[in-house]
Design a protein around this motif. Structure first.
Motif, PDB file in Angstrom:
ATOM      1  N   THR A   1       0.815  -1.211   0.000  1.00 34.36           N
ATOM      2  CA  THR A   1       0.000   0.000   0.000  1.00 34.36           C
ATOM      3  C   THR A   1       0.851   1.265   0.000  1.00 34.36           C
ATOM      4  O   THR A   1       0.334   2.370   0.133  1.00 34.36           O
ATOM      5  CB  THR A   1      -0.941   0.048   1.220  1.00 34.36           C
ATOM      6  OG1 THR A   1      -0.157  -0.004   2.427  1.00 34.36           O
ATOM      7  CG2 THR A   1      -1.916  -1.112   1.191  1.00 34.36           C
TER       8      THR A   1
ATOM      9  N   LYS B   1      -4.304  -1.325   6.740  1.00 32.27           N
ATOM     10  CA  LYS B   1      -3.894  -1.237   5.337  1.00 32.27           C
ATOM     11  C   LYS B   1      -4.378  -2.409   4.485  1.00 32.27           C
ATOM     12  O   LYS B   1      -4.158  -2.428   3.269  1.00 32.27           O
ATOM     13  CB  LYS B   1      -2.369  -1.135   5.249  1.00 32.27           C
ATOM     14  CG  LYS B   1      -1.819   0.129   5.902  1.00 32.27           C
ATOM     15  CD  LYS B   1      -0.310   0.241   5.749  1.00 32.27           C
ATOM     16  CE  LYS B   1       0.197   1.547   6.368  1.00 32.27           C
ATOM     17  NZ  LYS B   1       1.659   1.710   6.207  1.00 32.27           N
TER      18      LYS B   1
ATOM     19  N   VAL C   1      -0.516   5.837   3.392  1.00 32.86           N
ATOM     20  CA  VAL C   1      -1.004   4.843   2.442  1.00 32.86           C
ATOM     21  C   VAL C   1      -0.853   5.452   1.052  1.00 32.86           C
ATOM     22  O   VAL C   1      -1.142   6.636   0.848  1.00 32.86           O
ATOM     23  CB  VAL C   1      -2.484   4.493   2.708  1.00 32.86           C
ATOM     24  CG1 VAL C   1      -3.060   3.668   1.561  1.00 32.86           C
ATOM     25  CG2 VAL C   1      -2.623   3.726   4.016  1.00 32.86           C
TER      26      VAL C   1
END
Length: 445
Positions: free
Chosen positions: A233, A260, A404
């Motif tokens: 990610t 995530k 992210v």
């Protein structure tokens, strides 16, 4: 904001942009040479990049014949800015001094300040006398691969140029600013359906992932290949997952926390492994960690990975060499946790595995990746947007892996959402699909 920047932001035509003078100074995020020893004696984890990154006005450089001046609407944060701001493994002023010793136009780069940033989307506002393919007013994105097109090796593969550099890392006048200077052979058309910040987030990480996985200079993935993606990610992993999915492969993503997992699935990972759940952290014995990871992958897909997408470095490299199947490939482009790797060479030579070093991407590979983005086949990995004034905070999030996907940094664009010139394609793709990670909340634990 100066008059030229205002005109570029307002969509002025080439003639009007050409009439407005270039400012003598401009705001930029930069390092100062007098700060290079500020972290002396501190370990990597102790070096808070918010202390070294400065926002202030710097002099406008003169334009070389093969260069363009870009009004930067948005940039993006990359780990090379973190390395620069930590002054590791060496202060990047050493790169600028080495480059400057070439003389001529290169001498401009040796300054007591270093303007950082290796991704950009913006408007061309000046072109050098030798520029042919680009004109004032063009909307562009910028490749970070800074190569000499008069070097014979460049015409085989730009990354083989002995003098190849990473723009905004090993050169000055990067993109975390209102203006940036780039060579004409770094430019590609901005995908028209994307906003400035979406477009600025793609090329460095996406092009790097393309070369690593798709190009004949990398792993050359094929349908059905199982590909293990570390940091699925993050900026690199987010594009790797999409390229594996689009190529008919099976993406197995490793992520650093439950928050995530959903993001990795959105990007195309068929299997997501939370490294915390199988003990892939700290000073774990890498062979033992590799056995646990291998069991988890085989339990999910029935076989070992053909390819490992490696960029974490010291913390994972030995695991990668262990876990990839007999005859498999570990392709590496970086070492965010440290450059000095340890691995058991028996698992490499006796099982006929290969390690491929990969760095950036040449202009053709960048163009092929950018075409996929422009067609809507690969989506922007943008997650968050920061103003230029908060660049240091954005860099700190990347440094501490509390992000992210990609973090964009607005330059001249006053807010997110500007720059779309093909709303029809954007509507066909779908507003929520253009940048799928925008809907993913980021945990700040």
């Amino acid at each position: 904001m100066d008059p030229l920047a205002e005109a570029a932001l307002a969509g002025a035509g080439p003639e009007e942009l050409g009439r407005i003078p270039v400012p003598e100074e401009y705001p930029a995020v930069h390092l100062r040479v007098e700060d290079v020893d500020m972290f002396a004696g501190q370990d990597q984890d102790e070096r808070d990049v918010r202390k070294s990154l400065r926002l202030g006005r710097v002099p406008m450089p003169e334009l070389a014949p093969d260069e363009v001046l870009i009004a930067v609407m948005s940039s993006a944060m990359n780990y090379n800015t973190v390395w620069s701001a930590m002054f590791l493994p060496v202060p990047t002023f050493a790169f600028l001094r080495h480059f400057g010793r070439q003389g001529g136009w290169a001498a401009r780069h040796d300054q007591p300040h270093h303007v950082l940033g290796s991704d950009a989307a913006g408007v061309v506002v000046r072109v050098g006398s030798g520029v042919r393919r680009w004109k004032v007013g063009d909307h562009v994105v910028v490749s970070a691969s800074y190569v000499d097109d008069q070097d014979p090796a460049t015409h085989s593969d730009g990354m083989l140029d002995a003098d190849q550099r990473a723009w905004g890392f090993e050169t000055n006048f990067g993109s975390l600013a209102h203006y940036a200077v780039a060579r004409a052979n770094q430019l590609l058309p901005k995908p028209a359906h994307l906003t400035w910040e979406e477009a600025a987030s793609n090329l460095l990480c996406g092009g790097t992932a393309y070369r690593m996985l798709v190009s004949h200079r990398g792993a050359q993935i094929k349908q059905g290949d199982v590909v293990l993606i570390w940091g699925a990610t993050g900026g690199l992993g987010a594009y790797a997952a999409q390229l594996v999915r689009n190529g008919g492969g099976i993406a197995v993503g490793v992520v650093g926390g439950e928050s995530k997992v959903e993001a990795a699935r959105r990007l195309g990972c068929e299997v997501v492994i939370n490294r915390e759940e199988i003990g892939l952290g700290g000073s774990t014995d890498q062979a033992e960690a590799g056995k646990r990871l291998g069991r988890a992958i085989r339990g999910a897909v029935g076989e070992d990975p053909h390819v490992v997408f490696e960029h974490v470095g010291r913390a994972t490299f030995g695991i990668s060499v262990f876990v990839v199947r007999r005859g498999g490939v570990v392709v590496t482009c970086g070492s965010s946790t440290g450059y000095r790797h340890e691995y058991d060479n028996r698992y490499l030579w006796m099982k006929l595995k290969r390690v491929i070093g990969s760095h950036g991407a040449n202009l053709q590979e960048m163009a092929e990746f950018n075409r996929l983005v422009a067609l809507g086949r690969v989506q922007s990995a943008l997650n968050e947007v920061f103003p230029l004034e908060e660049s240091a905070e954005a860099a700190r999030l990347v440094q501490t892996n509390r992000h992210v996907g990609k973090i964009a940094v607005l330059g001249l664009a006053p807010h997110a959402g500007l720059g779309v010139t093909d709303p029809e394609l954007r509507a066909r793709i779908g507003e929520t699909s253009v940048a799928p990670l925008r809907a993913v909340a980021t945990a700040r634990g």
